[in-house]
Write a protein that holds these residues in place. Structure first.
Motif, PDB file in Angstrom:
ATOM      1  N   GLN A   1       0.836  -1.198   0.000  1.00 39.67           N
ATOM      2  CA  GLN A   1       0.000   0.000   0.000  1.00 39.67           C
ATOM      3  C   GLN A   1       0.875   1.254   0.000  1.00 39.67           C
ATOM      4  OE1 GLN A   1      -2.472   0.623   3.465  1.00 39.67           O
ATOM      5  NE2 GLN A   1      -4.043   1.602   2.212  1.00 39.67           N
ATOM      6  N   ALA A   2       1.957   1.251   0.780  1.00 35.51           N
ATOM      7  CA  ALA A   2       2.870   2.399   0.799  1.00 35.51           C
ATOM      8  C   ALA A   2       3.528   2.598  -0.568  1.00 35.51           C
ATOM      9  CB  ALA A   2       3.930   2.205   1.880  1.00 35.51           C
ATOM     10  N   LEU A   3       3.927   1.503  -1.213  1.00 41.95           N
ATOM     11  CA  LEU A   3       4.501   1.591  -2.558  1.00 41.95           C
ATOM     12  C   LEU A   3       3.474   2.139  -3.546  1.00 41.95           C
ATOM     13  CD1 LEU A   3       6.749   1.050  -4.628  1.00 41.95           C
ATOM     14  CD2 LEU A   3       5.875  -1.291  -4.800  1.00 41.95           C
ATOM     15  N   SER A   4       2.253   1.648  -3.459  1.00 46.34           N
ATOM     16  CA  SER A   4       1.192   2.127  -4.361  1.00 46.34           C
ATOM     17  C   SER A   4       0.925   3.609  -4.171  1.00 46.34           C
ATOM     18  CB  SER A   4      -0.094   1.335  -4.130  1.00 46.34           C
ATOM     19  OG  SER A   4       0.096  -0.002  -4.485  1.00 46.34           O
ATOM     20  N   ARG A   5       0.971   4.088  -2.939  1.00 39.09           N
ATOM     21  CA  ARG A   5       0.776   5.528  -2.689  1.00 39.09           C
ATOM     22  C   ARG A   5       1.870   6.357  -3.359  1.00 39.09           C
ATOM     23  NH1 ARG A   5      -0.373   4.677   3.284  1.00 39.09           N
ATOM     24  NH2 ARG A   5      -2.624   4.416   3.321  1.00 39.09           N
ATOM     25  N   GLU A   6       3.123   5.889  -3.251  1.00 42.27           N
ATOM     26  CA  GLU A   6       4.226   6.620  -3.873  1.00 42.27           C
ATOM     27  C   GLU A   6       4.106   6.613  -5.396  1.00 42.27           C
ATOM     28  OE1 GLU A   6       6.592   8.546  -2.504  1.00 42.27           O
ATOM     29  OE2 GLU A   6       5.603   8.159  -0.587  1.00 42.27           O
ATOM     30  N   LEU A   7       3.725   5.478  -5.956  1.00 45.75           N
ATOM     31  CA  LEU A   7       3.582   5.381  -7.416  1.00 45.75           C
ATOM     32  C   LEU A   7       2.390   6.170  -7.936  1.00 45.75           C
ATOM     33  CD1 LEU A   7       4.360   1.592  -7.923  1.00 45.75           C
ATOM     34  CD2 LEU A   7       5.822   3.522  -8.527  1.00 45.75           C
ATOM     35  N   ASP A   8       1.392   6.399  -7.079  1.00 48.54           N
ATOM     36  CA  ASP A   8       0.166   7.084  -7.502  1.00 48.54           C
ATOM     37  C   ASP A   8       0.273   8.603  -7.426  1.00 48.54           C
ATOM     38  OD1 ASP A   8      -2.470   6.865  -8.520  1.00 48.54           O
ATOM     39  OD2 ASP A   8      -3.256   7.372  -6.535  1.00 48.54           O
TER      40      ASP A   8
ATOM     41  N   ALA B   1      28.272   9.339  -7.086  1.00 45.22           N
ATOM     42  CA  ALA B   1      27.205  10.343  -7.022  1.00 45.22           C
ATOM     43  C   ALA B   1      25.905   9.758  -7.585  1.00 45.22           C
ATOM     44  CB  ALA B   1      27.598  11.582  -7.815  1.00 45.22           C
ATOM     45  N   PRO B   2      24.793   9.980  -6.909  1.00 44.14           N
ATOM     46  CA  PRO B   2      23.521   9.477  -7.425  1.00 44.14           C
ATOM     47  C   PRO B   2      22.986  10.370  -8.538  1.00 44.14           C
ATOM     48  CG  PRO B   2      23.139  10.688  -5.414  1.00 44.14           C
ATOM     49  CD  PRO B   2      24.633  10.656  -5.622  1.00 44.14           C
ATOM     50  N   VAL B   3      22.030   9.846  -9.278  1.00 41.07           N
ATOM     51  CA  VAL B   3      21.258  10.646 -10.223  1.00 41.07           C
ATOM     52  C   VAL B   3      19.792  10.547  -9.802  1.00 41.07           C
ATOM     53  CG1 VAL B   3      22.853  10.438 -12.153  1.00 41.07           C
ATOM     54  CG2 VAL B   3      21.057   8.748 -11.869  1.00 41.07           C
ATOM     55  N   PHE B   4      19.006  11.524 -10.214  1.00 44.01           N
ATOM     56  CA  PHE B   4      17.615  11.604  -9.808  1.00 44.01           C
ATOM     57  C   PHE B   4      16.730  11.692 -11.041  1.00 44.01           C
ATOM     58  CE2 PHE B   4      20.331  13.386  -6.585  1.00 44.01           C
ATOM     59  CZ  PHE B   4      19.872  12.783  -5.423  1.00 44.01           C
ATOM     60  N   PHE B   5      15.662  10.907 -11.040  1.00 44.43           N
ATOM     61  CA  PHE B   5      14.690  10.931 -12.124  1.00 44.43           C
ATOM     62  C   PHE B   5      13.391  11.531 -11.611  1.00 44.43           C
ATOM     63  CE2 PHE B   5      17.472   7.421 -13.328  1.00 44.43           C
ATOM     64  CZ  PHE B   5      17.699   7.704 -14.664  1.00 44.43           C
ATOM     65  N   ARG B   6      12.823  12.449 -12.370  1.00 49.65           N
ATOM     66  CA  ARG B   6      11.473  12.934 -12.073  1.00 49.65           C
ATOM     67  C   ARG B   6      10.504  11.936 -12.682  1.00 49.65           C
ATOM     68  NH1 ARG B   6      11.913  19.366 -13.371  1.00 49.65           N
ATOM     69  NH2 ARG B   6      13.301  19.858 -11.662  1.00 49.65           N
ATOM     70  N   THR B   7       9.681  11.343 -11.831  1.00 51.80           N
ATOM     71  CA  THR B   7       8.787  10.281 -12.286  1.00 51.80           C
ATOM     72  C   THR B   7       7.349  10.775 -12.364  1.00 51.80           C
ATOM     73  OG1 THR B   7       8.419   9.449 -10.045  1.00 51.80           O
ATOM     74  CG2 THR B   7      10.285   8.532 -11.264  1.00 51.80           C
ATOM     75  N   LEU B   8       6.558  10.044 -13.120  1.00 49.87           N
ATOM     76  CA  LEU B   8       5.133  10.342 -13.298  1.00 49.87           C
ATOM     77  C   LEU B   8       4.315   9.180 -12.744  1.00 49.87           C
ATOM     78  CD1 LEU B   8       5.517  11.569 -16.963  1.00 49.87           C
ATOM     79  CD2 LEU B   8       5.431  12.979 -14.914  1.00 49.87           C
ATOM     80  N   ARG B   9       3.031   9.402 -12.565  1.00 51.96           N
ATOM     81  CA  ARG B   9       2.144   8.379 -12.009  1.00 51.96           C
ATOM     82  C   ARG B   9       2.258   7.081 -12.810  1.00 51.96           C
ATOM     83  NH1 ARG B   9      -2.774  11.102 -11.325  1.00 51.96           N
ATOM     84  NH2 ARG B   9      -2.246  11.337  -9.136  1.00 51.96           N
ATOM     85  N   SER B  10       2.460   5.968 -12.091  1.00 55.79           N
ATOM     86  CA  SER B  10       2.649   4.663 -12.728  1.00 55.79           C
ATOM     87  C   SER B  10       1.997   3.581 -11.874  1.00 55.79           C
ATOM     88  CB  SER B  10       4.134   4.338 -12.882  1.00 55.79           C
ATOM     89  OG  SER B  10       4.783   5.325 -13.640  1.00 55.79           O
ATOM     90  N   PRO B  11       1.509   2.501 -12.498  1.00 53.74           N
ATOM     91  CA  PRO B  11       0.898   1.412 -11.734  1.00 53.74           C
ATOM     92  C   PRO B  11       1.915   0.323 -11.385  1.00 53.74           C
ATOM     93  CG  PRO B  11       0.493   1.050 -14.035  1.00 53.74           C
ATOM     94  CD  PRO B  11       1.275   2.348 -13.929  1.00 53.74           C
ATOM     95  N   ILE B  12       1.531  -0.563 -10.474  1.00 54.35           N
ATOM     96  CA  ILE B  12       2.295  -1.788 -10.235  1.00 54.35           C
ATOM     97  C   ILE B  12       1.880  -2.768 -11.326  1.00 54.35           C
ATOM     98  CG2 ILE B  12       2.570  -3.765  -8.702  1.00 54.35           C
ATOM     99  CD1 ILE B  12       2.258  -1.906  -6.341  1.00 54.35           C
TER     100      ILE B  12
END
Length: 141
Positions: free
Chosen positions: A41-48, A62-73
């Motif tokens: 449920q916590a993962l689904s909230r983040e993906l939603d 050094a890390p890189v960062f991606f701007r993500t968009l709403r996605s389903p499991i």
């Protein structure tokens, strides 16, 4: 691309990068079904969320960062014979380019007088690095 019968080849009229898909397989190891449900449920909230940020550091300094968009499991697989292991497949839609850590430039003064030496111009070509997509990974160029 545009082509005509009057010339050979084609002319590139515009270049636009498409969003990328980040494909992840997550292993969820839990002690009970209730814990698994709350973690999913916590993962689904983040993906939603409409937008989010995913940090990726594949053994680099050094890390890189991606701007993500709403996605389903995509899929949840319960491993047979184990109530503690679930495999979660996720395809996350993200912007085409990764962002690196903040870069700090030395303070400079840019004159507003076009007649002065180097007026109205600041060259930062050597001070900025860019992250570009290369075959599913982020590379410094």
């Amino acid at each position: 691309m545009s082509q005509t019968l009057l010339t050979d080849g084609a002319t590139v009229t515009a270049a636009v990068y498409d969003n990328r898909t980040l494909r992840l397989r997550l292993e969820l190891i839990v002690s009970s079904a209730d814990t698994a449900a709350s973690r999913l449920q916590a993962l689904s909230r983040e993906l939603d969320r409409p937008t989010n940020v995913l940090r990726w550091q594949p053994g680099t300094t050094a890390p890189v960062f991606f701007r993500t968009l709403r996605s389903p499991i995509n899929r949840i697989t319960e491993v047979a014979g184990s109530t503690m292991l679930r495999l979660v497949d996720v395809d996350i839609l993200a912007e085409p380019f990764a962002y690196g850590l903040r870069e700090t430039l030395a303070p400079v003064t840019v004159p507003n007088n076009p007649a002065s030496p180097g007026g109205c111009y600041l060259d930062i070509a050597g001070a900025v690095t860019a992250r570009t997509p290369t075959c599913g990974s982020a590379a410094t160029s």
